[in-house]
Design a protein around this motif. Structure first.
Motif, PDB file in Angstrom:
ATOM      1  N   GLU A  85      41.981 102.810 -53.108  1.00 33.79           N
ATOM      2  CA  GLU A  85      42.428 101.285 -52.321  1.00 33.79           C
ATOM      3  C   GLU A  85      43.160 102.234 -50.766  1.00 33.79           C
ATOM      4  N   PHE A  86      44.226 102.699 -51.282  1.00 33.71           N
ATOM      5  CA  PHE A  86      44.312 103.731 -50.065  1.00 33.71           C
ATOM      6  C   PHE A  86      44.031 104.336 -49.076  1.00 33.71           C
ATOM      7  N   ALA A  87      42.631 105.433 -49.658  1.00 38.15           N
ATOM      8  CA  ALA A  87      41.766 106.041 -49.062  1.00 38.15           C
ATOM      9  C   ALA A  87      41.424 105.013 -48.626  1.00 38.15           C
ATOM     10  N   GLU A  88      40.811 103.193 -48.829  1.00 39.26           N
ATOM     11  CA  GLU A  88      39.349 102.802 -48.076  1.00 39.26           C
ATOM     12  C   GLU A  88      40.525 102.201 -46.818  1.00 39.26           C
ATOM     13  N   GLN A  89      41.896 101.876 -47.262  1.00 36.42           N
ATOM     14  CA  GLN A  89      43.193 100.968 -45.779  1.00 36.42           C
ATOM     15  C   GLN A  89      42.600 102.437 -44.886  1.00 36.42           C
TER      16      GLN A  89
END
Length: 81
Positions: free
Chosen positions: A34-38
């Motif tokens: 999720e953090f990578a996608e953000q």
């Protein structure tokens, strides 16, 4: 604070290679993707433009004060490589 480093590589449909690390503590390991996608969204790289994506655990280490602060405030830290 002990943190975990996830080595992340993204290849866009246009051939651009983006390399960064996602740093999290034990509490947020499940949110690495999720953090990578953000982060990619902040770079204006939509999911539809991603040709390949890899986010693998690399190692654990003691975090610097700056990284500790970022993790306390937002749950993660990103280092662009």
């Amino acid at each position: 604070m002990k943190i975990h480093v996830y080595d992340t590589h993204v290849l866009t449909a246009q051939g651009q290679h983006i390399h960064f690390d996602v740093l999290v503590n034990d509490e947020h390991i499940e949110r690495v993707q999720e953090f990578a996608e953000q982060y990619l969204a902040k770079l204006k790289v939509p999911a539809t433009e991603i040709k390949q994506h890899r986010c693998n655990f690399c190692h654990s280490e003691v975090a610097s004060p700056n990284v500790q602060q970022q993790i306390a405030e937002q749950g993660h830290s990103i280092i662009r490589l």
